[in-house]
Design a protein around this motif. Structure first.
Motif, PDB file in Angstrom:
ATOM      1  N   CYS A   1       0.849  -1.192   0.000  1.00  0.00           N
ATOM      2  CA  CYS A   1       0.000   0.000   0.000  1.00  0.00           C
ATOM      3  C   CYS A   1       0.883   1.240   0.000  1.00  0.00           C
ATOM      4  O   CYS A   1       1.615   1.463  -0.960  1.00  0.00           O
ATOM      5  N   ASN A   2       0.936   2.039   1.070  1.00  0.00           N
ATOM      6  CA  ASN A   2       1.733   3.259   1.080  1.00  0.00           C
ATOM      7  C   ASN A   2       3.086   3.099   1.759  1.00  0.00           C
ATOM      8  O   ASN A   2       3.814   4.087   1.892  1.00  0.00           O
ATOM      9  N   ASP A   3       3.426   1.891   2.205  1.00  0.00           N
ATOM     10  CA  ASP A   3       4.740   1.635   2.785  1.00  0.00           C
ATOM     11  C   ASP A   3       5.687   1.220   1.663  1.00  0.00           C
ATOM     12  O   ASP A   3       5.359   0.345   0.857  1.00  0.00           O
ATOM     13  N   ARG A   4       6.881   1.817   1.641  1.00  0.00           N
ATOM     14  CA  ARG A   4       7.797   1.611   0.521  1.00  0.00           C
ATOM     15  C   ARG A   4       9.228   1.568   1.048  1.00  0.00           C
ATOM     16  O   ARG A   4       9.717   2.537   1.633  1.00  0.00           O
ATOM     17  N   LEU A   5       9.910   0.426   0.849  1.00  0.00           N
ATOM     18  CA  LEU A   5      11.284   0.251   1.311  1.00  0.00           C
ATOM     19  C   LEU A   5      12.153  -0.235   0.159  1.00  0.00           C
ATOM     20  O   LEU A   5      11.673  -0.877  -0.771  1.00  0.00           O
ATOM     21  N   GLN A   6      13.465   0.059   0.261  1.00  0.00           N
ATOM     22  CA  GLN A   6      14.377  -0.201  -0.853  1.00  0.00           C
ATOM     23  C   GLN A   6      15.631  -0.911  -0.361  1.00  0.00           C
ATOM     24  O   GLN A   6      16.169  -0.611   0.705  1.00  0.00           O
ATOM     25  N   THR A   7      16.130  -1.860  -1.174  1.00  0.00           N
ATOM     26  CA  THR A   7      17.377  -2.551  -0.865  1.00  0.00           C
ATOM     27  C   THR A   7      18.564  -1.724  -1.359  1.00  0.00           C
ATOM     28  O   THR A   7      18.410  -0.694  -1.994  1.00  0.00           O
ATOM     29  N   HIS A   8      19.758  -2.232  -1.077  1.00  0.00           N
ATOM     30  CA  HIS A   8      20.959  -1.637  -1.653  1.00  0.00           C
ATOM     31  C   HIS A   8      21.108  -2.112  -3.100  1.00  0.00           C
ATOM     32  O   HIS A   8      20.399  -3.000  -3.566  1.00  0.00           O
ATOM     33  N   THR A   9      22.043  -1.509  -3.816  1.00  0.00           N
ATOM     34  CA  THR A   9      22.303  -1.848  -5.219  1.00  0.00           C
ATOM     35  C   THR A   9      23.460  -2.831  -5.301  1.00  0.00           C
ATOM     36  O   THR A   9      24.486  -2.660  -4.631  1.00  0.00           O
ATOM     37  N   VAL A  10      23.273  -3.859  -6.114  1.00  0.00           N
ATOM     38  CA  VAL A  10      24.355  -4.809  -6.406  1.00  0.00           C
ATOM     39  C   VAL A  10      24.836  -4.496  -7.818  1.00  0.00           C
ATOM     40  O   VAL A  10      24.069  -4.607  -8.781  1.00  0.00           O
ATOM     41  N   TYR A  11      26.100  -4.141  -7.960  1.00  0.00           N
ATOM     42  CA  TYR A  11      26.595  -3.606  -9.216  1.00  0.00           C
ATOM     43  C   TYR A  11      27.092  -4.701 -10.164  1.00  0.00           C
ATOM     44  O   TYR A  11      27.629  -5.728  -9.743  1.00  0.00           O
TER      45      TYR A  11
END
Length: 736
Positions: free
Chosen positions: A395-405
């Motif tokens: 819904c309105n909760d939004r989380l992000q991981t780190h980037t794997v290059y």
């Protein structure tokens, strides 16, 4: 000071400065401050300007759009990495036009080789049109700083790119052991630095409180239409979060009665921006007024009734605002896993046990999702690799991981924990490719309804396109757990669902309009077929069928009681349950028809919508077309949701319907109907007396809003991953 095609240097004097080495790497920090006296491009005497930055013909940044303003204030910061100061930075200003080609408003150059290192400089760029050089198009104000990037920085970036090449060289014996150790240590330090930076970014994602807003009404708004009235709606903005209310037509004292929640972050300052607009069909909406609310001045855990005056006496807004301090989202590594601890898991299960069913009804449950890894992703970079990261949304909760290059087979191993306010919510996992100077590229997405999650089961999900209508390249591995209270979840089903405040604007699509028309047509044809079947019984086309129908009619009418209405719906649910148990899906044919429509719809590229043609001629009526398109969608969704309730598409909702129908039949059987109607009428008449600001809702419509339509069933249906290659073989074929 002007700095465009003239020979004036960045220092602001006529002297000379030592020439900079043009082959080194530099960091250019720019603050796009504002525009002054920009050109008029709209019929209303204003423009909707935005700015594009280009280097060597390539767009490196695009600003936000400032609506209806010739002196816009952007205050946007951008950091660019440049390695050739001979290439000037090109600024182009456009007027945004929905559905049409954007109008050119002027351009200017910034010559980078005239800048001094590490010296902040305020710059004014006079905009020009090459075809009309004498025309005054206004100016842009910037703050520019040029920094050198050291050789070590450049080598570190190259080492990160060649990290996987080091291990390959070591196996071939081409590099001394000491050199390889130094290379690996530098790369590991860079990776640790990236993880620290991503941890800092994730801290800003965790919200520390909820702002519950009830938009009640507006008073004495100014008229914007020729009839002396307006069609007002309200926009709310809190940091990156936005919410738009419904439109109330032809009134200066609108009654919205809407409720929604926004999130409070530590770094946002707590300033709620409120603007009021007048809806216009066929042209730009008119701005009525705005106001601001400093949330830091409001006490927590208390409902505040606020009457906010719009500037310049343009009206008043009445709000009810409640601030709740709580933390319900988190990010952690696999080593810090809440539900893997037996004691913690037992406490959470106890927290949502049936004995606590009537404590804090909004706290329905908890969901924990482990984003483990992905395989075979789409290559988004010219090197044949990607820089993938994940975004999890509930819904309105939004989380992000780190980037794997630089890999197509990333491993994130992150655990996201969300609080569940509605068990019928859908968990969306999107994969993107990180780009240094551009917006992230979309790689794939999956949508998993919470009720479809099997606890502690690791599953491979095939990634889909943005519309969730077809597969794209790659598989993502997830493991999720959902713990919830069934009584709270059932009670929350009969209240309005939480609305997403980040939603894309509706756009006209010929294919979407055709699909919605076909969906409505199927619902209408079903009703026509039912009517034809009943009419055939009266016409005695089949004597046996007509005789049975006549006997059923006489028996039912002679013995009819009102409690038999919910009982008949129970019989329909029971019949479909046995059909489903026997392996016969009653809605399979409809789903196949819809799948064919969806496949045809999204075959075309999005660029088709940008082509000029007959759509430009219908620009004035595009809002009407979109309204018709959305109305067809609502009608089709209503019919499909009623059908899917009885088809057991969501067993939880079908069992809940059975429970409610049984209770209704029992109630009607033992209590006379006039008493029930009397209680209903008294409650209806006195509701406004004991709660003047109550938001009306229809429990039946709220229940149906949780039932997925046929389109949503297709979007949430799991696709089977290809089994031709095992994961180990895929890794060998796609080395990371």
């Amino acid at each position: 000071m002007p700095l465009h095609k003239t020979g004036i240097n960045a220092a602001g004097n006529g002297g000379t400065q030592p020439s900079l080495p043009t082959s080194a790497m530099y960091q250019l920090d720019i603050v796009l401050k504002r525009g002054n006296n920009l050109a008029i491009r709209d019929r209303g005497g204003t423009s909707d300007p935005y700015v594009k930055f280009k280097i060597a013909g390539k767009e490196v940044f695009r600003s936000k759009i400032i609506h209806k303003n010739l002196n816009p204030v952007w205050d946007e910061r951008v950091c660019l990495i440049v390695d050739n100061l001979q290439e000037p930075l090109y600024f182009k200003v456009f007027d945004y036009d929905f559905g049409l080609q954007d109008d050119f408003m002027g351009s200017a150059y910034l010559y980078l080789d005239s800048l001094e290192l590490q010296r902040p400089l305020d710059v004014r760029l006079d905009l020009q049109d090459p075809h009309c050089p004498d025309q005054d198009l206004g100016s842009l104000e910037l703050a520019v700083t040029l920094f050198p990037r050291s050789t070590e920085d450049r080598e570190t970036m190259l080492l990160r790119r060649s990290w996987k090449g080091c291990s390959k060289v070591k196996k071939q014996g081409r590099l001394p052991q000491g050199s390889l150790t130094s290379c690996c240590v530098n790369s590991q330090q860079q990776q640790q630095q990236n993880l620290r930076l991503s941890d800092m970014n994730r801290k800003s994602q965790l919200w520390r409180g909820i702002v519950s807003i009830r938009l009640i009404e507006g008073r004495n708004l100014i008229p914007m239409d020729q009839n002396g009235l307006s069609d007002p709606y309200v926009k709310f903005k809190l940091g990156p979060q936005k919410y738009k209310s419904k439109t109330i037509p032809k009134t200066l004292n609108p009654q919205w009665r809407e409720q929604f929640d926004l999130h409070l972050y530590d770094e946002e300052g707590g300033i709620l921006e409120i603007t009021v607009w007048d809806k216009d069909i066929g042209r730009r909406d008119d701005f009525i007024g705005h106001c601001q609310l400093d949330l830091s001045k409001l006490s927590r855990e208390k409902t505040h009734k606020l009457e906010l005056e719009l500037e310049e006496d343009k009206g008043t807004l009445v709000l009810l605002v409640t601030l709740t301090a709580t933390v319900v989202v988190s990010i952690s590594d696999l080593s810090v896993n809440l539900l893997d601890d037996p004691d913690e898991r037992q406490q959470i299960i106890k927290r949502y046990s049936p004995l606590r069913s009537f404590l804090n009804l909004k706290d329905v449950g908890i969901v924990q999702v482990k984003i483990l890894r992905a395989e075979g992703l789409m290559a988004a970079d010219v090197t044949g690799k990607s820089d993938p990261f994940c975004i999890a949304e509930l819904c309105n909760d939004r989380l992000q991981t780190h980037t794997v290059y630089k890999t197509l087979n990333p491993e994130w191993n992150k655990v996201f924990t969300f609080n569940v306010k509605d068990i019928h919510s859908v968990l969306e996992i999107s994969v993107y490719d990180e780009d240094r100077d551009r917006s992230a590229d979309f790689l794939g997405k999956v949508a998993v309804p919470l009720l479809n999650i099997c606890n502690s089961e690791q599953k491979a999900y095939v990634l889909r396109n943005k519309e969730l209508t077809g597969p794209t390249k790659g598989v993502i591995f997830l493991e999720a757990d959902v713990i919830f209270n069934a009584v709270k979840a059932s009670l929350r089903t009969f209240v309005p669902p939480e609305q997403k405040y980040i939603e894309e604007e509706s756009k006209f699509s010929k294919q979407m309009l055709q699909q919605n028309f076909n969906r409505v047509k199927r619902c209408v044809l079903f009703l026509i077929n039912v009517g034809s079947y009943i009419n055939s019984c009266f016409q005695w086309e089949s004597p046996r069928r007509s005789l049975c129908a006549f006997l059923i009619f006489v028996v039912v009418v002679w013995n009819f009681e009102i409690y038999m209405v919910p009982l008949s719906l129970l019989l329909l649910l029971t019949w479909n349950y046995f059909l489903l148990a026997s392996g016969k899906e009653s809605h399979k044919g409809t789903m196949e028809d819809l799948l064919e429509d969806v496949d045809e719809e999204y075959d075309k590229d999005d660029k088709d919508s940008e082509k000029k043609g007959f759509l430009d001629k219908f620009y004035a009526v595009q809002d009407v077309i979109i309204t018709v398109q959305n109305a067809l969608d609502e009608v089709a969704c209503f019919g499909e949701r009623v059908k899917n309730t009885f088809n057991w598409s969501v067993p939880f909702l079908s069992w809940l319907a059975i429970t409610v129908l049984c209770a209704s039949a029992t109630l009607i059987y033992f209590i006379p109907l006039r008493y029930i109607v009397l209680v209903w009428g008294i409650n209806k008449f006195t509701k406004k007396l004991w709660d003047p600001y109550m938001i009306e809702n229809n429990e039946l419509l709220d229940f149906l809003s949780r039932v997925p339509s046929d389109v949503q069933l297709i979007q949430y249906k799991e696709l089977k991953p290809e089994t031709s290659l095992s994961p180990s073989k895929k890794r060998r074929n796609n080395p990371g």
